[in-house]
Design a protein around this motif. Structure first.
Motif, short mmCIF file in Angstrom:
data_model
loop_
_atom_site.label_atom_id
_atom_site.label_comp_id
_atom_site.label_asym_id
_atom_site.label_seq_id
_atom_site.Cartn_x
_atom_site.Cartn_y
_atom_site.Cartn_z
N ASP A 153 0.86 -1.18 0.00
CA ASP A 153 0.00 0.00 0.00
C ASP A 153 0.90 1.23 0.00
OD1 ASP A 153 -3.16 0.61 1.13
OD2 ASP A 153 -1.68 2.22 1.02
N ASN A 154 0.58 2.14 -0.90
CA ASN A 154 1.47 3.31 -1.03
C ASN A 154 1.44 4.22 0.20
OD1 ASN A 154 -1.02 4.28 -1.45
ND2 ASN A 154 -0.73 4.70 -3.63
N ALA A 155 0.44 4.03 1.07
CA ALA A 155 0.40 4.86 2.26
C ALA A 155 1.49 4.48 3.26
CB ALA A 155 -0.96 4.76 2.93
N THR A 158 7.24 4.67 1.53
CA THR A 158 7.65 6.03 1.22
C THR A 158 8.78 6.09 0.20
OG1 THR A 158 9.01 5.89 3.17
CG2 THR A 158 6.95 7.10 3.38
N THR A 159 9.29 4.95 -0.22
CA THR A 159 10.42 5.02 -1.15
C THR A 159 10.02 4.75 -2.60
OG1 THR A 159 10.96 2.73 -0.70
CG2 THR A 159 12.15 4.37 0.57
N THR A 161 7.64 5.75 -5.23
CA THR A 161 6.63 6.77 -5.53
C THR A 161 6.29 6.71 -7.01
OG1 THR A 161 8.21 8.46 -6.13
CG2 THR A 161 7.68 8.28 -3.80
N CYS A 162 5.45 7.64 -7.40
CA CYS A 162 5.02 7.66 -8.80
C CYS A 162 6.16 8.00 -9.75
CB CYS A 162 3.88 8.64 -8.96
SG CYS A 162 4.33 10.24 -8.33
N THR A 242 14.75 1.53 -3.68
CA THR A 242 15.45 2.81 -3.55
C THR A 242 14.88 3.90 -4.46
OG1 THR A 242 17.08 1.98 -5.10
CG2 THR A 242 17.66 1.88 -2.77
#
Lengths: 275, 244
Positions: A153-155, A158-159, A161-162, A242
Motif C-alpha cells: 500500500d502506497n500509504a 515512502t520510497t 513513488t510515482c 530505492t
C-alpha cells in the motif's frame, strides 16, 4: 566446445570460493530475517483486534520488507556494499589462476582459444550472478514464511513513488517486480564478477583481481555521491526499494560494465599468445 | 611496462581521491562549515551583540542580523532551501500553495478520527493531555499531472531560534478525494489546473506551541531517494495570530 563450458561451470560451482560466497551471503540473508523480519512478524501476530479493524490499518507485508526491496537495515546495506566481492569470490580469479598454473595453456592447445575464453566468461558470469541471487531468494522465501504477501500500500511505502521506475508493477504485480529485480541483480552481479577477468591482464597479484570490481563499484558510488547523483550508482540501482527513476541508467551502467569486461577481456585475449 | 604502471598509479590516485572527497562530503566536511568559517561567523555575531547601541535603529539592525543568521542556519540545515514567508508565492513544478489560515484546537473538527494512531486522542477525537491540533488550511493548485499528491509530505518543523525542537508529520486531513483501494486519507489525485482546499492536521505538544517558530516543509517526493531540491520548499508560518 560443450565440454569446455561444462567443465568451467562445474569448476565454478564446486570451488571453495562459491561455498564461501554462499555462506557469507546466506548468513547476511538469515541475519536480516532474524533481526528485521522476525520482530515485524511478532508485532504482526500480537496486533490487537482494534487496530486490525481500523480502516487505516495496513499490515506489513513481504514486498516492503524483504532484503531486495529495502536498503535501510544494516544487513541489506552490507549485502549490497560487498556485492562485488561476493560475486567475484566463486570464480572471478580463476582466469588469473589458470594463467599462473599453466592450465590455460593445456586447454588452449586442445581447443580453440575463443571457446575457452567464452566458456570462462560464461562460467564467471553465471557463478557471480547465482552467488548473489541465491541469498536473496533464501531471504525472500524466509520472509514469505513470516509475513503475508499482501499488495503493498502506497500509504506505508515512502520510497517507491510515482516517479519510481515500474512503480505500477510494484503496486499491481509485486511478484513480477520482485522477479524483475532478481533478474537485474543476477545480470549485474554476473557482469561485475567478469570485470575481474579483464583486470587479470594488468596485474600480477590475485588480490588485485579480486578487489578490482569492488573498487570500480565503490568508485562509481563515490563519484555519483560527489555529483549528487547517488540514485544512479549501481549500489542504489540494484535494490528495488530505492526509488530508481530512470531505466536508461540500468542499460548505461550495464553496457559500461560489459564493455569494460567482455570487450577488453576478448580483445586482449585474442592478442595474447598461448605459448 | 613502465608507462602502464604510471597510468595504473594515476588511476588509483584518482579513485582514492574521489572516494576521499565523497567520504568528506558524506561527513559534511565540504560545506562552508570549516573551523575558520565558524569562528568568523561567531565573531560577527559577537561584534553585532557588542555594538549594543542605544539607538533604536541600531537595535533593529542588530536583531535583523541575528534573524538573518537564524534563517541562514535553518536554511543550511535544510539543503540550503530559501526560507519563504507565508505571503510569498509558494509553488514548485507540480503544485502551487496558498496558506489561508492556521488554527489551534483541542477538539476534533470535520476530520477522520485519528483515535489510536498515535495515542493522546480520546474516542471522540479530542486531544488528551498536553497536546493540541494545529490545523493548516491551504489551497493547492495542480500545475502538472503529478500522479499522486500525498498530504503527509507536508511536514512541520518547530524551531527555537536556529535549534530544531521537533518535526511533525501530518496526522489526518479532511481530504475528501481519498482514492480506493488506498486506505490513506493523505493521498489524492488532482488534474492539471485543478484547485482544492485542504485542512491538514498535526498533533503537536503544547509545550512547544508558544515558544517555537513553525516552518512548513514541502517535499512532494516524501522520503524517496533523489534530491529534487529545486521542488522542495520551506515556509516560515505566521502563527502569531493563531496562537494568541
Amino acid at each position: 566446445m560443450k565440454a569446455i563450458y561444462k567443465n568451467e561451470i562445474k569448476r565454478a560451482f564446486t570451488s571453495l570460493g562459491m561455498k564461501l560466497a554462499l555462506l557469507f551471503g546466506c548468513g547476511i540473508a538469515i541475519w536480516h530475517v532474524i533481526s528485521v523480519i522476525v520482530p515485524i512478524h511478532k508485532l504482526l501476530i500480537s496486533t490487537p483486534q482494534i487496530y486490525i479493524e481500523d480502516p487505516l490499518y495496513i499490515p506489513e507485508g513481504i514486498f516492503n520488507n524483504w532484503m531486495g526491496n529495502v536498503l535501510f537495515p544494516l544487513q541489506s546495506y552490507i549485502f549490497y556494499l560487498v556485492l562485488p566481492l561476493l560475486a567475484v569470490l566463486p570464480f572471478g580469479a580463476s582466469f588469473f589462476d589458470d594463467r599462473k598454473s599453466g592450465y590455460y595453456v593445456n586447454v588452449c592447445i586442445r581447443e580453440k582459444k575463443e571457446v575457452y575464453y567464452r566458456g570462462k566468461y560464461f562460467a564467471v558470469f553465471l557463478s557471480g550472478g547465482l552467488a548473489i541471487i541465491i541469498p536473496l531468494v533464501i531471504n525472500l522465501m524466509l520472509t514469505s514464511l513470516l509475513l503475508p504477501a499482501i499488495y503493498p500500500d502506497n500509504a506505508c511505502n515512502t520510497t517507491i513513488t510515482c516517479r519510481t521506475m515500474a512503480y505500477e508493477l510494484f503496486y499491481k504485480q509485486p511478484w513480477l517486480y520482485v522477479l524483475m529485480f532478481l533478474f537485474i541483480n543476477f545480470v549485474f552481479a554476473g557482469v561485475i564478477a567478469t570485470l575481474a577477468l579483464s583486470y587479470t591482464y594488468y596485474t600480477e597479484h590475485k588480490f588485485g583481481v579480486m578487489v578490482a570490481p569492488f573498487l570500480i563499484y565503490f568508485f562509481l558510488y563515490s563519484l555519483m555521491n560527489l555529483l549528487d547523483l547517488t540514485e544512479y550508482s549501481p549500489f542504489y540501482l540494484l535494490n528495488g526499494g530505492t526509488g530508481n527513476s530512470n531505466i536508461i541508467s540500468y542499460f548505461a551502467i550495464f553496457f559500461m560494465f560489459f564493455c569494460l569486461s567482455y570487450l577488453i577481456y576478448m580483445w586482449k585475449g585474442k592478442r595474447n599468445d598461448v605459448l | 611496462m613502465k608507462n602502464s604502471k604510471v597510468v595504473k598509479r594515476i588511476l588509483l590516485f584518482i579513485v582514492a581521491l574521489v572516494i576521499l572527497f565523497s567520504t568528506a562530503k558524506s561527513l559534511d566536511l565540504l560545506e562552508d562549515n570549516n573551523i575558520l568559517e565558524q569562528m568568523k561567523k561567531e565573531q560577527n555575531v559577537e561584534e553585532t551583540n557588542s555594538l549594543n547601541a542605544p539607538e533604536e535603529e541600531t537595535e533593529n539592525l542588530s536583531s535583523n542580523i541575528v534573524d538573518n543568521d537564524i534563517l541562514e542556519a535553518i536554511s543550511c540545515e535544510n539543503e540550503g532551501l530559501p526560507i519563504l514567508s507565508q505571503v510569498d508565492q509558494i509553488k514548485n513544478d507540480y503544485y502551487g500553495y496558498v496558506i489561508n489560515s492556521i488554527s489551534v484546537s483541542k477538539e476534533l473538527g470535520d476530520f477522520h478520527n485519528p483515535y489510536d494512531i498515535l495515542g493522546n486522542v480520546d474516542k471522540e477525537g479530542n486531544t488528551v493531555g498536553a497536546y493540541s491540533y494545529i490545523i493548516i488550511n491551504l489551497t493547492i493548485e495542480c500545475y502538472k499531472e503529478f500522479p499522486e499528491l500525498y498530504l503527509n509530505t507536508l511536514r512541520i518543523y518547530l524551531y527555537k531560534g536556529a535549534d530544531l525542537l521537533r518535526g511533525y508529520e501530518a496526522l489526518t486531513s479532511n481530504n475528501t478525494v481519498s482514492m480506493t483501494p488506498s486506505k490513506s486519507d493523505m493521498r489524492c489525485i488532482m488534474k492539471k489546473g485543478e484547485e482544492k482546499d485542504f485542512n491538514i492536521v498535526y498533533l503537536v505538544d503544547d509545550e512547544y506551541i508558544e515558544d517555537a517558530d513553525f516552518y512548513l516543509y514541502i517535499n512532494n517526493l516524501g522520503a524517496s531517494y533523489g534530491h529534487d531540491t529545486e521542488n522542495k520548499r520551506l515556509v516560515k508560518l505566521d502563527t502569531k495570530e493563531a496562537f494568541n
